[in-house]
Scaffold this motif. Structure first.
Motif, PDB file in Angstrom:
ATOM      1  N   SER A  73     -13.755 -51.102   9.569  1.00  0.00           N
ATOM      2  CA  SER A  73     -14.586 -51.963   8.734  1.00  0.00           C
ATOM      3  C   SER A  73     -16.051 -51.743   9.085  1.00  0.00           C
ATOM      4  O   SER A  73     -16.386 -51.058  10.058  1.00  0.00           O
ATOM      5  CB  SER A  73     -14.205 -53.427   8.969  1.00  0.00           C
ATOM      6  N   LYS A  74     -16.947 -52.333   8.291  1.00  0.00           N
ATOM      7  CA  LYS A  74     -18.379 -52.210   8.577  1.00  0.00           C
ATOM      8  C   LYS A  74     -18.724 -52.832   9.926  1.00  0.00           C
ATOM      9  O   LYS A  74     -19.573 -52.331  10.659  1.00  0.00           O
ATOM     10  CB  LYS A  74     -19.180 -52.879   7.460  1.00  0.00           C
ATOM     11  N   ARG A  75     -18.053 -53.914  10.253  1.00  0.00           N
ATOM     12  CA  ARG A  75     -18.296 -54.558  11.545  1.00  0.00           C
ATOM     13  C   ARG A  75     -17.881 -53.641  12.692  1.00  0.00           C
ATOM     14  O   ARG A  75     -18.594 -53.527  13.697  1.00  0.00           O
ATOM     15  CB  ARG A  75     -17.518 -55.875  11.609  1.00  0.00           C
ATOM     16  N   GLN A  76     -16.742 -52.988  12.537  1.00  0.00           N
ATOM     17  CA  GLN A  76     -16.286 -52.060  13.576  1.00  0.00           C
ATOM     18  C   GLN A  76     -17.189 -50.833  13.659  1.00  0.00           C
ATOM     19  O   GLN A  76     -17.403 -50.288  14.746  1.00  0.00           O
ATOM     20  CB  GLN A  76     -14.842 -51.653  13.285  1.00  0.00           C
ATOM     21  N   ASP A  77     -17.744 -50.415  12.530  1.00  0.00           N
ATOM     22  CA  ASP A  77     -18.685 -49.293  12.543  1.00  0.00           C
ATOM     23  C   ASP A  77     -19.951 -49.661  13.305  1.00  0.00           C
ATOM     24  O   ASP A  77     -20.508 -48.843  14.049  1.00  0.00           O
ATOM     25  CB  ASP A  77     -19.047 -48.899  11.104  1.00  0.00           C
ATOM     26  N   ARG A  78     -20.415 -50.902  13.125  1.00  0.00           N
ATOM     27  CA  ARG A  78     -21.608 -51.350  13.861  1.00  0.00           C
ATOM     28  C   ARG A  78     -21.321 -51.418  15.360  1.00  0.00           C
ATOM     29  O   ARG A  78     -22.197 -51.105  16.179  1.00  0.00           O
ATOM     30  CB  ARG A  78     -22.072 -52.718  13.335  1.00  0.00           C
ATOM     31  N   LEU A  79     -20.095 -51.816  15.707  1.00  0.00           N
ATOM     32  CA  LEU A  79     -19.707 -51.854  17.114  1.00  0.00           C
ATOM     33  C   LEU A  79     -19.744 -50.454  17.713  1.00  0.00           C
ATOM     34  O   LEU A  79     -20.232 -50.254  18.833  1.00  0.00           O
ATOM     35  CB  LEU A  79     -18.305 -52.454  17.253  1.00  0.00           C
ATOM     36  N   LEU A  95     -15.696 -42.185  23.067  1.00  0.00           N
ATOM     37  CA  LEU A  95     -16.002 -43.277  22.141  1.00  0.00           C
ATOM     38  C   LEU A  95     -14.759 -43.719  21.377  1.00  0.00           C
ATOM     39  O   LEU A  95     -14.564 -44.908  21.132  1.00  0.00           O
ATOM     40  CB  LEU A  95     -17.082 -42.828  21.156  1.00  0.00           C
ATOM     41  N   ALA A  96     -13.904 -42.753  21.026  1.00  0.00           N
ATOM     42  CA  ALA A  96     -12.672 -43.086  20.313  1.00  0.00           C
ATOM     43  C   ALA A  96     -11.773 -43.961  21.184  1.00  0.00           C
ATOM     44  O   ALA A  96     -11.156 -44.923  20.694  1.00  0.00           O
ATOM     45  CB  ALA A  96     -11.950 -41.806  19.903  1.00  0.00           C
ATOM     46  N   GLN A  97     -11.706 -43.649  22.487  1.00  0.00           N
ATOM     47  CA  GLN A  97     -10.892 -44.457  23.398  1.00  0.00           C
ATOM     48  C   GLN A  97     -11.448 -45.865  23.542  1.00  0.00           C
ATOM     49  O   GLN A  97     -10.704 -46.849  23.540  1.00  0.00           O
ATOM     50  CB  GLN A  97     -10.827 -43.774  24.768  1.00  0.00           C
ATOM     51  N   GLU A  98     -12.760 -45.973  23.640  1.00  0.00           N
ATOM     52  CA  GLU A  98     -13.375 -47.302  23.783  1.00  0.00           C
ATOM     53  C   GLU A  98     -13.272 -48.081  22.480  1.00  0.00           C
ATOM     54  O   GLU A  98     -13.141 -49.308  22.481  1.00  0.00           O
ATOM     55  CB  GLU A  98     -14.839 -47.150  24.198  1.00  0.00           C
ATOM     56  N   TRP A  99     -13.296 -47.366  21.365  1.00  0.00           N
ATOM     57  CA  TRP A  99     -13.170 -48.011  20.052  1.00  0.00           C
ATOM     58  C   TRP A  99     -11.781 -48.589  19.856  1.00  0.00           C
ATOM     59  O   TRP A  99     -11.601 -49.553  19.112  1.00  0.00           O
ATOM     60  CB  TRP A  99     -13.484 -46.986  18.969  1.00  0.00           C
ATOM     61  N   GLN A 100     -10.795 -47.992  20.501  1.00  0.00           N
ATOM     62  CA  GLN A 100      -9.420 -48.487  20.384  1.00  0.00           C
ATOM     63  C   GLN A 100      -9.285 -49.907  20.925  1.00  0.00           C
ATOM     64  O   GLN A 100      -8.397 -50.652  20.513  1.00  0.00           O
ATOM     65  CB  GLN A 100      -8.468 -47.547  21.122  1.00  0.00           C
ATOM     66  N   GLN A 101     -10.160 -50.273  21.853  1.00  0.00           N
ATOM     67  CA  GLN A 101     -10.138 -51.630  22.381  1.00  0.00           C
ATOM     68  C   GLN A 101     -10.514 -52.656  21.316  1.00  0.00           C
ATOM     69  O   GLN A 101     -10.223 -53.841  21.455  1.00  0.00           O
ATOM     70  CB  GLN A 101     -11.083 -51.738  23.580  1.00  0.00           C
ATOM     71  N   ALA A 102     -11.172 -52.183  20.261  1.00  0.00           N
ATOM     72  CA  ALA A 102     -11.514 -53.054  19.129  1.00  0.00           C
ATOM     73  C   ALA A 102     -10.485 -52.906  18.009  1.00  0.00           C
ATOM     74  O   ALA A 102     -10.760 -53.218  16.846  1.00  0.00           O
ATOM     75  CB  ALA A 102     -12.902 -52.715  18.612  1.00  0.00           C
ATOM     76  N   SER A 103      -9.284 -52.395  18.375  1.00  0.00           N
ATOM     77  CA  SER A 103      -8.161 -52.244  17.442  1.00  0.00           C
ATOM     78  C   SER A 103      -8.451 -51.240  16.343  1.00  0.00           C
ATOM     79  O   SER A 103      -7.971 -51.386  15.211  1.00  0.00           O
ATOM     80  CB  SER A 103      -7.800 -53.606  16.825  1.00  0.00           C
ATOM     81  N   VAL A 104      -9.247 -50.217  16.646  1.00  0.00           N
ATOM     82  CA  VAL A 104      -9.524 -49.150  15.689  1.00  0.00           C
ATOM     83  C   VAL A 104      -8.875 -47.876  16.199  1.00  0.00           C
ATOM     84  O   VAL A 104      -9.317 -47.295  17.184  1.00  0.00           O
ATOM     85  CB  VAL A 104     -11.043 -48.927  15.496  1.00  0.00           C
TER      86      VAL A 104
END
Length: 246
Positions: A73-79, A95-104
């Protein structure tokens, strides 16, 4: 009995024109789907699909396909952008690994595409001297203090510095042009030694010209004794020669 007239050109029109012709036959002339199929203007499935879409939306325009849904989502993109700006050297995989913590659940390639949308591209980092907060503050104070000095003011200043020089090889990178299989050809390599000899050189200059040049003995570092001796034996005579008693 309903008479059906087949226009020869209808078989050669574009998809958009075909769609318009089908809807015109159905809406204005009252043709059923079966009647229009008999004209062979388009495949049966296409004709019924056009009629169905027209009844649902009231328009002959085909709704543009939305494509594959975005994984974020746009919110996850901003994160993701905040994570990258917090650590500029983080790789796409990290970054992909850290992004997974935000359920992406996204790949490194998706990460690069998202960052590219924000203008964040991967480039080789520029090399600059390491500056502490005190260094930055002192430099800013210096610039503000002398920002209005004229060329005449700077003409009364003498600058000095010292630098090391390696006697063998080069400390930076060197580019060569080579063919396949020539990586280790003698003409394509840059020879190195573990402990190259180094000399330290001191010099000074002003608007009146260059001053004395001091070369320290090989592999000798510029310590406080050497520096004080250089200022006494080299700098002061240069100042006397260039500026006299001013």
């Amino acid at each position: 009995m309903l008479e059906i007239i087949v226009l020869p050109l209808l078989t050669m029109v574009t998809c958009k024109e075909t769609r318009a012709a089908i809807i015109a036959l159905h809406k204005k002339n009252g043709f059923t789907g079966k009647d229009i199929v008999a004209t062979k203007i388009a495949p049966k499935s296409t004709i019924y699909r056009f009629i169905k879409n027209f009844k649902e939306r009231g328009s002959i325009l085909v709704k543009k396909a939305s494509g594959r849904p975005r994984k974020s989502s746009k919110r996850q993109d901003r994160l993701l952008k905040r994570i990258q700006l917090r650590d500029r050297s983080a790789t796409s995989a990290e970054l992909a690994q850290e992004w997974q913590q935000a359920s992406v659940s996204a790949s490194a390639r998706t990460v690069r595409r998202r960052l590219l949308e924000d203008g964040l591209v991967s480039r080789r980092a520029a090399k600059k001297p390491l500056l502490s907060k005190k260094n930055i503050r002192d430099r800013l104070i210096f610039c503000r203090k002398y920002s209005e000095w004229t060329a005449e003011d700077w003409g009364k200043v003498i600058f000095s510095d010292e630098a090391p020089f390696r006697l063998f090889g080069a400390s930076g990178k060197r580019l060569v042009r080579r063919r396949k299989g020539e990586r280790y050809h003698q003409s394509c390599v840059m020879p190195t030694v573990k402990h190259p000899d180094t000399i330290h050189v001191w010099g000074c200059f002003s608007s009146k010209g260059v001053g004395s040049l001091t070369i320290l003995p090989k592999n000798t570092a510029m310590n406080k004794e050497w520096y004080q001796n250089t200022l006494q034996q080299q700098l002061l005579p240069t100042i006397q020669q260039q500026f006299g008693e001013e």
